[in-house]
Every structure is written in C-alpha cells, then in structure tokens.
Design a protein around this motif. Structure first.
Motif, short mmCIF file in Angstrom:
data_model
loop_
_atom_site.label_atom_id
_atom_site.label_comp_id
_atom_site.label_asym_id
_atom_site.label_seq_id
_atom_site.Cartn_x
_atom_site.Cartn_y
_atom_site.Cartn_z
N UNK A 186 17.69 -3.93 3.30
CA UNK A 186 16.19 -4.55 4.18
C UNK A 186 14.80 -4.89 3.87
N UNK A 187 15.30 -3.55 2.88
CA UNK A 187 12.80 -4.11 1.94
C UNK A 187 13.05 -5.14 1.44
N UNK A 188 14.43 -6.10 0.51
CA UNK A 188 13.72 -7.44 0.12
C UNK A 188 12.93 -7.43 -0.66
N UNK A 189 13.22 -6.78 -1.68
CA UNK A 189 12.76 -6.24 -2.92
C UNK A 189 13.99 -6.65 -4.03
N UNK A 190 13.22 -8.04 -5.24
CA UNK A 190 13.97 -7.89 -6.30
C UNK A 190 13.24 -6.52 -7.34
N UNK A 191 14.59 -5.53 -7.92
CA UNK A 191 14.51 -5.20 -8.84
C UNK A 191 15.41 -5.03 -9.77
N UNK A 192 15.19 -4.70 -10.88
CA UNK A 192 15.13 -4.68 -12.14
C UNK A 192 15.15 -3.44 -13.45
N UNK A 208 0.71 -0.94 0.00
CA UNK A 208 0.02 -0.09 -0.01
C UNK A 208 0.96 1.12 0.44
N UNK A 209 0.60 2.42 -0.77
CA UNK A 209 1.32 3.34 -1.26
C UNK A 209 0.16 4.49 -1.01
N UNK A 210 0.46 5.38 0.17
CA UNK A 210 -0.38 6.73 0.67
C UNK A 210 0.27 7.94 0.74
N UNK A 211 -0.71 8.26 -0.26
CA UNK A 211 -0.03 10.05 -0.29
C UNK A 211 1.32 10.38 -0.80
N UNK A 212 1.86 9.58 -1.14
CA UNK A 212 3.21 10.15 -1.56
C UNK A 212 3.76 11.62 -2.45
N UNK A 213 4.36 12.01 -1.37
CA UNK A 213 4.81 12.97 -2.28
C UNK A 213 6.22 13.28 -2.40
N UNK A 249 5.01 -1.25 8.63
CA UNK A 249 5.40 0.19 8.00
C UNK A 249 6.98 0.37 6.60
N UNK A 250 6.83 0.15 6.25
CA UNK A 250 7.88 0.01 5.18
C UNK A 250 8.63 1.73 5.32
N UNK A 251 8.68 3.09 5.47
CA UNK A 251 8.84 3.79 5.00
C UNK A 251 10.10 4.69 5.10
N UNK A 257 6.93 13.49 1.48
CA UNK A 257 6.87 13.07 2.81
C UNK A 257 5.57 11.44 2.39
N UNK A 258 4.75 10.40 2.80
CA UNK A 258 3.81 10.10 2.96
C UNK A 258 4.91 7.98 3.22
N UNK A 259 3.65 7.46 2.72
CA UNK A 259 4.32 6.23 3.67
C UNK A 259 3.72 4.65 2.25
N UNK A 260 4.84 4.19 3.01
CA UNK A 260 5.20 2.58 1.50
C UNK A 260 4.83 1.48 2.78
N UNK A 261 3.63 0.90 2.83
CA UNK A 261 3.25 -0.09 3.43
C UNK A 261 3.48 -2.17 3.01
N UNK A 262 4.23 -2.80 3.23
CA UNK A 262 4.36 -3.72 2.77
C UNK A 262 3.68 -5.01 3.55
N UNK A 263 2.68 -5.35 3.91
CA UNK A 263 2.07 -6.07 3.93
C UNK A 263 1.50 -4.95 5.11
#
Lengths: 273, 345
Positions: B73-79, B4-9, B65-67, B56-62
């Motif tokens: 440490x986020x454990x994402x795969x990025x290509x 979930x991505x919340x109000x990212x600025x 709150x991963x903001x 500002x804003x938040x990012x949730x993984x499940x």
C-alpha cells in the motif's frame, strides 16, 4: 561440427542397446503375445465388467492421487525450501521414505493404521466410515507412494527462484494470493506437471502397498495389476495379456499427454535461455 | 512527494545495520545513498520501501506517517539490483503487472493497461520489444524494463537499489545519463543506492554518504567533494592519502616545517593531513618545499601519476604531475603541498 566432448556415437549406441534389452524387448513380447488375440479380442476382454472395473479403479484413483500430490507436494517443497526450522533436514529426508520403503511394508503399515480397529480407522469407525478395504484406502496408499515425485521435481526449481520477484510483486501492489497465482506458480508449472505425471505413472503400476489396504473386492476395490496376478494364477494368460496391453496403451497415451502439456507450459512459462 | 526519515534504527540480531538515521528528501529530488558494502545503505532503502521493518524510527511520505503501511500500500516504485523481472511474462506483461493486480474499481481496463504500458515502453526506449521475454533481453534492456515496471504504478517515490551494479562500464555511463533525463522528464522523487562515487556525484542532486549505519555527511556533490566533513568522507570520495602531522602554535607542522593553512579549531598534538593527488605539486627548487623521493611513475590519462615518499617522515602518497614533466623513479624531487584537510586523529 566436432564437439569438445566426443562420443555421441558410442553413447547413443549404448543407450539404444540398453533401452532395447531392458525396456523395449519385454514390451514387444507383450504386444506380440497380445496380437494372438487380435485387436477385437483384446478390446472384448478389456470391456469385460470385472476387468473394466479394475482398470477404472486403477486409472481413476491414480489420477486423483496424482492431482492431490500436485497440491501437497508443492506445499511440502515450499516449506522445505523457504523456511528454516528445527528438524527441516529430517523432514527433507523423510520425504524420500516412500521411495526407499519396501512397498509391502508401507501397505501393511497403512492397512494397520486405517483398518476399523487401527489408530486412524478407529476414529472414523463410529461414523460408519470405512477407509481400509475401500477405494479410499487405495487412494491413500497411492498418495503415499506418489508424494516424493512431486516434491523432488518442484524443490530444485523453487530453490532457484529469486526471492526478490515476490518482493517486486509486493512493491507493485500485489497481495499474497495474487503473488502466488501470477508470479510464483506459473514458472513452477512444468515441474509440477512432470511430478504429477511421474506420481500418476507410479500409481498405475503400484502393487505392493495397495493390495494390503485395498481389500481387493472385485468390482469395488480391485486394482488392475492385482487382477493380472489373479488371471495368471488362473492360467488365463490371454486375460492377463489383455489387461497388461490395455494398461500399457492407456499409460503411454496419458503420459504422452501430460508430457505434451508439460512441454507446452515450458514454452509458455519456462525460462527462456 | 517529499520523504522524511526519522531516527531509523535497525538491528539484525546483535549487529546494528542502522544506528539512528534521519534524512529529509525534498519532492522531486534525486538523492544518492553512497557507502561501502555493509554501510546500511540498502537497508535504509528497503525500509523506505517497506520491504524491511525498522527496529525503531519513522518514515513519512509527505504528511502521512507511512511507518506501519505495508509495502503493497505504500505505492513505491522499487528497482532491484537483480531487476527481479517476471521471467514467464513478456516485457509488456511485466510493465503492466502493477496495474493489472489492482482491485476492482481502481484497475484500468485491459486496453488502458496496454496503452500505458506501451507509453512507458516508449519512454524507456524499448518500443518493438513488447513481445520479448526477459530472458531474451540484454542486461541494460532488462534494467529499463524494471524501471518502466516500477514507473507504471505511478509511484509516490522511486527507489533504485544499485541500479547499474550488474552492467558493464559503457552501458552504465549511457544509462546514467538516460536515468537523469527520465528523472527530469517525470519529476519523481528518487532515491538510489550505489557504492560508486562517480555515479553518485554525477547523477544526484544530493549525496548522503553512509558508513557503519550512520550518515557521515549529506550535501550536494560539490559540498561532498570539496568540503568533506569527516576523514571517512574524504577517504571514500576521490583518491586520497593521509600524512601524519603535528598541530602546534596554531600551525600545522609536517616534518618540522610549518605548512599551508592555519590550524583553526584543531587541538594541539598529532593530526592527519588528508591529500588528493592534485593537492601536491613538484616544486622547481627546494626553497620552502619538502624533500621527497620518487618511487614509481605511471601514465594516467592526461597526467602522470607519481608515487613519492617524503624523505623526513614515513609517508607515501601519490601526486598528479603534468605529462610534459619527465620524472624518473629513484629521483629526488622537492614537493609543495597546495591544499589539504587536517582532521584530528
């Protein structure tokens, strides 16, 4: 096969002619001169304590300075390539100063700074630490003249490295140190080795900037190039030739080794294609 | 893992790259971030990954709150668009890198890393190339190595930045189908950025259309294509032309004639009618059709694409006509508008 750009024959001919006249001929003369002494004669002279000490000083300190330059040169190149800060261009230009400055000027400046009554030397004098007129002084002078070689060989390679590979390493969980050691440095290794080799070669041949700060005490802080001059002034041409030939041989072997290491790492770490 | 991505600025100095973006991505979903360059799509992706920090804003993984979690440490795969492969490592070393830099106890043994890397190499159909260096691979193969490397860390979410941007058309199509297959097999929550609408519509479960740092519309490919909510989405997805119209008495008027649908919900006054080439056809007789002149005709696959000018208004647009129909430039031919969308101007 015909090339789009012709002239291989002419270019190679010119290259060989120039190389022979300017590089190979004087070296051949040196070898010819030394051959009068015979191999045993040269070896005997080279092992003479004062000469041997001078050779050890020259090669040992040059190698040490080159290694230190390998570290600081990479850091300097990193700062110049990666960060934007006021005065960056000025700093970038300043890196070349040891190239441009007459070596004697550098030597006198360094000697004045590190002498027991100089700005830096006076800080160490109370603790009975002498920098100028000791091997440490020689080392500092050699670091000074050798630094630009490493910076200038590493800088372009670093500038071409993708910024994204660091980000890729980070997304895969690699911390700062691991990223540097496993992702950033390996592709730079060939360039670093080339820079270190050049810095070393310059150190071995360096004369002007060293003699002012070295103190030139036989057996302690006397470098081989200076000893050659001393021998010449004593009309001891055989001695001078022996030192020169020993230096030539050793330098050639060490550079050959460093270059072999460089091309090995280029194959290992270098970019294919 | 749902995101979930919340109000990212995100502000870059004075210009805003993202102006309050919120987005929910379900677990296992394949979502495309679609938009023109400068729309903020890549910035949003990088913020989800932790490569950029939002103003500002938040990012949730499940539920987490991963903001403020660092990227490591986020454990994402990025290509990455450029793949960013480690050129001094073999294909196998590249894939195993993420596992090999783990700390002490969580790091698998060398044999285990090798085994898993080989498995992934097989998944991306590059078996036999493990000893090659990235410089010895084609663009499509590098792309696959980059994906395998990202999958090796068993990421919570897979993020791809313009995954097919640097490839030629044929390879793009093949890889598109193949990526869909991999997604179905591995079930990773996946977000990818693209400026190519075909890619987004064909590949994604849902498409988020971004423009000027805002999400214009998010929905399934059908929704996005058939029911665009804003003029921008209409223009950006598929081909379209806008014709000036008037809204009056609950009807839409073009060149003095009432046309098609009721103008429900639209305020009186000038508006814009957005049309796709297949929304208009040549009429057999003048009747209720609009007089038009054909400017040019060219063949486009199974249809004939005609550029026409409506005689009564200054409006030029394109029509798809059956190839069997022969029309010539300069000819006068009435046209009938079948459907379209009216947006206020």
């Amino acid at each position: 096969m015909r090339s789009v750009v012709p002239g291989f024959g002419v270019a190679l001919g010119l290259t060989l002619a120039l190389l022979t006249a300017i590089v190979l001929l004087p070296l051949a003369a040196l070898v010819l001169r030394a051959s009068e002494l015979g191999f045993a004669g040269v070896a005997k002279l080279a092992m003479e304590p004062r000469i041997f000490a001078a050779l050890k000083t020259s090669f040992g300190l040059s190698l040490a300075a080159a290694v230190v330059n390998g570290v600081f040169g990479v850091i300097t190149a990193w700062v110049l390539v990666r960060y934007r800060f006021p005065g960056r261009r000025l700093l970038d230009a300043a890196v070349d100063l040891p190239f441009a400055l007459p070596t004697a000027v550098a030597g006198i400046a360094l000697a004045a700074l590190y002498a027991p009554n100089g700005w830096v030397g006076s800080l160490f004098a109370p603790y009975d630490i002498k920098i100028a007129y000791t091997p440490v002084g020689i080392f500092i002078a050699l670091v000074f003249v050798g630094l630009p070689f490493v910076v200038r060989t590493v800088q372009p390679v670093l500038a071409e490295a993708e910024h994204e590979i660091e980000e890729a390493a980070a997304t895969l969980g690699a911390g700062r140190i691991r990223t540097i050691l496993r992702v950033l440095l390996p592709p730079l290794t060939p360039a670093i080795l080339t820079g270190v080799a050049m810095s070393f070669a310059r150190g071995v041949g360096e004369y002007g900037s060293v003699i002012f700060i070295a103190g030139n005490i036989p057996y302690v802080s006397e470098i081989a190039p200076l000893l050659i001059v001393v021998k010449l002034e004593e009309y001891d041409y055989a001695g001078a030739t022996a030192i020169a030939l020993t230096m030539l041989t050793a330098s050639f072997l060490i550079l050959l080794g460093l270059n072999a290491l460089g091309s090995w790492s280029r194959r290992r770490y270098g970019v294919v294609r | 893992m749902d995101i979930r991505v919340r109000n990212i600025v995100k502000d870059y100095g004075r210009t805003a790259a993202l102006e309050g973006v919120s987005l929910d991505i379900a677990s296992g979903e394949l979502v495309a971030l679609l938009g023109p360059s400068g729309s903020g799509k890549t910035t949003l992706l990088r913020i989800i990954a932790g490569l950029d920090v939002p103003t500002s804003g938040q990012v949730f993984f499940g539920e987490e709150d991963a903001s403020h979690t660092p990227v490591q440490d986020r454990n994402v795969g990025f290509v990455f668009q450029s793949y960013a492969l480690f050129k001094h490592m073999t294909v196998l070393e590249n894939i195993g890198f993420g596992l090999s830099v783990r700390d002490g106890k969580t790091r698998p043994s060398a044999g285990e890393i090798r085994r898993r890397s080989m498995e992934l190499l097989d998944l991306v159909q590059l078996s036999g190339l493990e000893k090659r260096y990235p410089g010895q691979l084609s663009g499509g193969q590098r792309q696959r190595v980059a994906l395998a490397r990202a999958l090796a860390v068993e990421p919570r979410v897979l993020l791809l930045d313009e995954p097919f941007g640097a490839l030629d058309a044929k390879v793009r199509k093949d890889l598109r189908r193949w990526l869909r297959e991999i997604h179905e097999r591995t079930g990773h929550t996946t977000v990818f950025v693209t400026h190519d609408q075909d890619e987004a519509l064909e590949l994604a479960d849902r498409v988020a259309v971004l423009n000027h740092g805002k999400i214009e519309q998010i929905g399934t490919p059908d929704t996005i294509y058939d029911r665009p909510e804003t003029p921008f989405v209409f223009r950006f997805i598929g081909e379209s032309h806008a014709v000036p119209v008037m809204v009056h008495d609950g009807k839409v008027w073009l060149a003095g004639q009432p046309i098609l649908m009721a103008a429900g919900g639209l305020s009186e006054g000038p508006a814009a009618l957005h049309l796709r080439p297949h929304d208009v056809e040549f009429a057999a007789h003048a009747g209720d059709a609009l007089p038009a002149r054909i400017l040019s005709v060219r063949r486009s696959g199974p249809t004939r694409r005609a550029e026409i000018r409506l005689s009564d208004v200054e409006a030029v647009f394109e029509i798809d006509a059956p190839a069997a129909l022969t029309v010539k430039p300069g000819e006068e031919r009435p046209v009938r508008i079948l459907r379209g969308r009216v947006f206020p101007v």
